[in-house]
Design a protein around this motif. Structure first.
Motif, PDB file in Angstrom:
ATOM      1  N   ALA A  33      13.336  57.685  39.419  1.00  0.00           N
ATOM      2  CA  ALA A  33      11.987  57.411  39.924  1.00  0.00           C
ATOM      3  C   ALA A  33      11.111  56.842  38.813  1.00  0.00           C
ATOM      4  CB  ALA A  33      11.372  58.685  40.490  1.00  0.00           C
ATOM      5  N   ARG A  34      11.252  57.347  37.584  1.00  0.00           N
ATOM      6  CA  ARG A  34      10.464  56.823  36.464  1.00  0.00           C
ATOM      7  C   ARG A  34      10.844  55.377  36.167  1.00  0.00           C
ATOM      8  NH1 ARG A  34      12.004  61.504  33.911  1.00  0.00           N
ATOM      9  NH2 ARG A  34      13.021  60.377  32.197  1.00  0.00           N
ATOM     10  N   ALA A  35      12.144  55.077  36.259  1.00  0.00           N
ATOM     11  CA  ALA A  35      12.600  53.716  36.014  1.00  0.00           C
ATOM     12  C   ALA A  35      12.019  52.763  37.065  1.00  0.00           C
ATOM     13  CB  ALA A  35      14.121  53.657  36.036  1.00  0.00           C
ATOM     14  N   LEU A  36      12.024  53.187  38.314  1.00  0.00           N
ATOM     15  CA  LEU A  36      11.476  52.352  39.380  1.00  0.00           C
ATOM     16  C   LEU A  36       9.974  52.162  39.206  1.00  0.00           C
ATOM     17  CD1 LEU A  36      13.478  53.824  42.393  1.00  0.00           C
ATOM     18  CD2 LEU A  36      13.735  51.537  41.404  1.00  0.00           C
ATOM     19  N   ASP A  37       9.287  53.219  38.805  1.00  0.00           N
ATOM     20  CA  ASP A  37       7.843  53.100  38.557  1.00  0.00           C
ATOM     21  C   ASP A  37       7.554  52.147  37.404  1.00  0.00           C
ATOM     22  OD1 ASP A  37       6.765  54.659  40.584  1.00  0.00           O
ATOM     23  OD2 ASP A  37       6.894  56.516  39.430  1.00  0.00           O
ATOM     24  N   THR A  38       8.434  52.142  36.409  1.00  0.00           N
ATOM     25  CA  THR A  38       8.256  51.226  35.283  1.00  0.00           C
ATOM     26  C   THR A  38       8.421  49.778  35.728  1.00  0.00           C
ATOM     27  OG1 THR A  38       9.028  52.886  33.700  1.00  0.00           O
ATOM     28  CG2 THR A  38       9.096  50.595  32.996  1.00  0.00           C
ATOM     29  N   LEU A  39       9.454  49.524  36.530  1.00  0.00           N
ATOM     30  CA  LEU A  39       9.638  48.180  37.068  1.00  0.00           C
ATOM     31  C   LEU A  39       8.447  47.774  37.931  1.00  0.00           C
ATOM     32  CD1 LEU A  39      13.415  48.186  38.117  1.00  0.00           C
ATOM     33  CD2 LEU A  39      12.380  47.181  36.088  1.00  0.00           C
ATOM     34  N   TRP A  40       7.959  48.715  38.711  1.00  0.00           N
ATOM     35  CA  TRP A  40       6.806  48.450  39.576  1.00  0.00           C
ATOM     36  C   TRP A  40       5.576  48.089  38.741  1.00  0.00           C
ATOM     37  CZ3 TRP A  40       5.430  47.083  44.174  1.00  0.00           C
ATOM     38  CH2 TRP A  40       4.169  47.400  44.693  1.00  0.00           C
ATOM     39  N   SER A  41       5.375  48.796  37.648  1.00  0.00           N
ATOM     40  CA  SER A  41       4.216  48.510  36.796  1.00  0.00           C
ATOM     41  C   SER A  41       4.307  47.109  36.203  1.00  0.00           C
ATOM     42  CB  SER A  41       4.088  49.556  35.680  1.00  0.00           C
ATOM     43  OG  SER A  41       5.121  49.418  34.722  1.00  0.00           O
ATOM     44  N   LEU A  42       5.510  46.655  35.891  1.00  0.00           N
ATOM     45  CA  LEU A  42       5.694  45.299  35.389  1.00  0.00           C
ATOM     46  C   LEU A  42       5.364  44.269  36.466  1.00  0.00           C
ATOM     47  CD1 LEU A  42       9.003  45.873  33.407  1.00  0.00           C
ATOM     48  CD2 LEU A  42       6.833  45.141  32.408  1.00  0.00           C
ATOM     49  N   LYS A  43       5.730  44.584  37.692  1.00  0.00           N
ATOM     50  CA  LYS A  43       5.417  43.677  38.796  1.00  0.00           C
ATOM     51  C   LYS A  43       3.928  43.694  39.140  1.00  0.00           C
ATOM     52  CE  LYS A  43       9.643  42.284  39.696  1.00  0.00           C
ATOM     53  NZ  LYS A  43      10.056  40.884  39.474  1.00  0.00           N
ATOM     54  N   ARG A  44       3.227  44.751  38.764  1.00  0.00           N
ATOM     55  CA  ARG A  44       1.800  44.837  39.058  1.00  0.00           C
ATOM     56  C   ARG A  44       0.946  44.161  37.984  1.00  0.00           C
ATOM     57  NH1 ARG A  44      -0.563  48.442  42.196  1.00  0.00           N
ATOM     58  NH2 ARG A  44      -2.121  46.804  42.139  1.00  0.00           N
ATOM     59  N   SER A  45       1.573  43.575  36.997  1.00  0.00           N
ATOM     60  CA  SER A  45       0.836  42.958  35.895  1.00  0.00           C
ATOM     61  C   SER A  45       0.106  41.701  36.363  1.00  0.00           C
ATOM     62  CB  SER A  45       1.790  42.593  34.753  1.00  0.00           C
ATOM     63  OG  SER A  45       2.662  41.556  35.166  1.00  0.00           O
ATOM     64  N   ARG A  46      -0.897  41.296  35.611  1.00  0.00           N
ATOM     65  CA  ARG A  46      -1.638  40.075  35.916  1.00  0.00           C
ATOM     66  C   ARG A  46      -0.714  38.868  35.879  1.00  0.00           C
ATOM     67  NH1 ARG A  46      -6.621  38.069  32.207  1.00  0.00           N
ATOM     68  NH2 ARG A  46      -4.907  37.697  30.771  1.00  0.00           N
ATOM     69  N   GLU A  47       0.237  38.883  34.955  1.00  0.00           N
ATOM     70  CA  GLU A  47       1.159  37.764  34.837  1.00  0.00           C
ATOM     71  C   GLU A  47       1.971  37.575  36.122  1.00  0.00           C
ATOM     72  OE1 GLU A  47       0.184  39.013  30.707  1.00  0.00           O
ATOM     73  OE2 GLU A  47       0.754  40.061  32.540  1.00  0.00           O
ATOM     74  N   TYR A  48       2.475  38.690  36.659  1.00  0.00           N
ATOM     75  CA  TYR A  48       3.279  38.542  37.880  1.00  0.00           C
ATOM     76  C   TYR A  48       2.400  38.237  39.083  1.00  0.00           C
ATOM     77  CZ  TYR A  48       7.292  38.910  40.899  1.00  0.00           C
ATOM     78  OH  TYR A  48       8.299  38.604  41.792  1.00  0.00           O
ATOM     79  N   THR A  49       1.166  38.706  39.067  1.00  0.00           N
ATOM     80  CA  THR A  49       0.225  38.352  40.127  1.00  0.00           C
ATOM     81  C   THR A  49       0.034  36.840  40.174  1.00  0.00           C
ATOM     82  OG1 THR A  49      -0.957  40.459  39.946  1.00  0.00           O
ATOM     83  CG2 THR A  49      -2.139  38.628  40.968  1.00  0.00           C
ATOM     84  N   ALA A  50      -0.050  36.213  39.002  1.00  0.00           N
ATOM     85  CA  ALA A  50      -0.162  34.755  38.943  1.00  0.00           C
ATOM     86  C   ALA A  50       1.066  34.096  39.555  1.00  0.00           C
ATOM     87  CB  ALA A  50      -0.334  34.311  37.489  1.00  0.00           C
ATOM     88  N   CYS A  51       2.232  34.666  39.293  1.00  0.00           N
ATOM     89  CA  CYS A  51       3.459  34.120  39.870  1.00  0.00           C
ATOM     90  C   CYS A  51       3.460  34.240  41.387  1.00  0.00           C
ATOM     91  CB  CYS A  51       4.680  34.844  39.302  1.00  0.00           C
ATOM     92  SG  CYS A  51       4.882  34.625  37.546  1.00  0.00           S
TER      93      CYS A  51
END
Length: 212
Positions: free
Chosen positions: A98-116
């Motif tokens: 669950a922690r690993a998935l939350d970490t991946l999720w946090s990366l996807k929630r970044s401003r950089e990925y929002t731009a993508c």
């Protein structure tokens, strides 16, 4: 070349690199904050405080700017992902998945990925942009795959692990795109993620039973 000329040349090169990075960061900011509908080279130049002439010198077309920005983001992820995923091993074994998935999720929630995501939303009818995004997704997933393999070792070589990881990434991207399209609040989005995470944990149980 004289002793005075070389330092001057280096200063000019550094200013060019600084301007380029300024424009790339401004591109991310404009996409994330204003959306693809408002995205233009003019908006980027204004956000960066750079004249149109200087912008065109570095990026003659909008596509050139987008392609450079996507390459810039992959480089950023290659720097950040291993560090973020490495934090997972510091906690107890229980709940590691669950922690690993939350970490991946946090990366996807970044401003950089929002731009993508904004670029993905704007890619309909634009073949050149779609091609650039496909290459970006391949490079980004390769960066993530390298980091995950380094983190979990031989587990990542088991049959089906790569498919499970790609399923997870696709699910996260789909949830974020849906949330942006429907205008979900932060609370609703995190609630949806919590429910999705419970189901994704089940996919990885066989690879790390202790981490459930």
């Amino acid at each position: 070349m004289s002793e005075q000329t070389e330092p001057r040349r280096r200063r000019v090169q550094q200013r060019a690199l600084d301007t380029r990075d300024l424009l790339l960061d401004a591109t991310v900011r404009v996409l994330a904050e204003q959306g693809y509908a408002q995205f233009s080279t003019l908006a980027v130049g204004e956000a960066a405080g750079v004249t149109r002439g200087r912008l065109v010198h570095h990026f003659p077309t909008k596509l050139a700017l987008v392609e450079a920005t996507l390459q810039h983001l992959v480089a950023r992820y290659r720097e950040r992902v291993p560090l973020r995923l490495g934090l997972i091993t510091e906690g107890p074994a229980e709940g590691r998945i669950a922690r690993a998935l939350d970490t991946l999720w946090s990366l996807k929630r970044s401003r950089e990925y929002t731009a993508c995501l904004e670029l993905i939303a704007g890619a309909r009818g634009d073949d050149e942009l779609r091609d650039a995004l496909r290459e970006f997704e391949r490079d980004l997933n390769a960066a993530l795959d390298d980091a995950v393999h380094g983190l979990v070792g031989a587990i990542a070589d088991r049959p089906g692990f790569d498919a499970a990881l790609m399923t997870t990434i696709s699910a996260m991207r789909g949830l974020l795109l849906t949330a942006r399209a429907l205008g979900l609040s932060e609370g609703d989005l995190e609630g949806e993620w919590s429910r999705m995470r419970e189901r994704l944990v089940l996919i990885f149980e066989e690879y790390d039973p202790a981490g459930v």
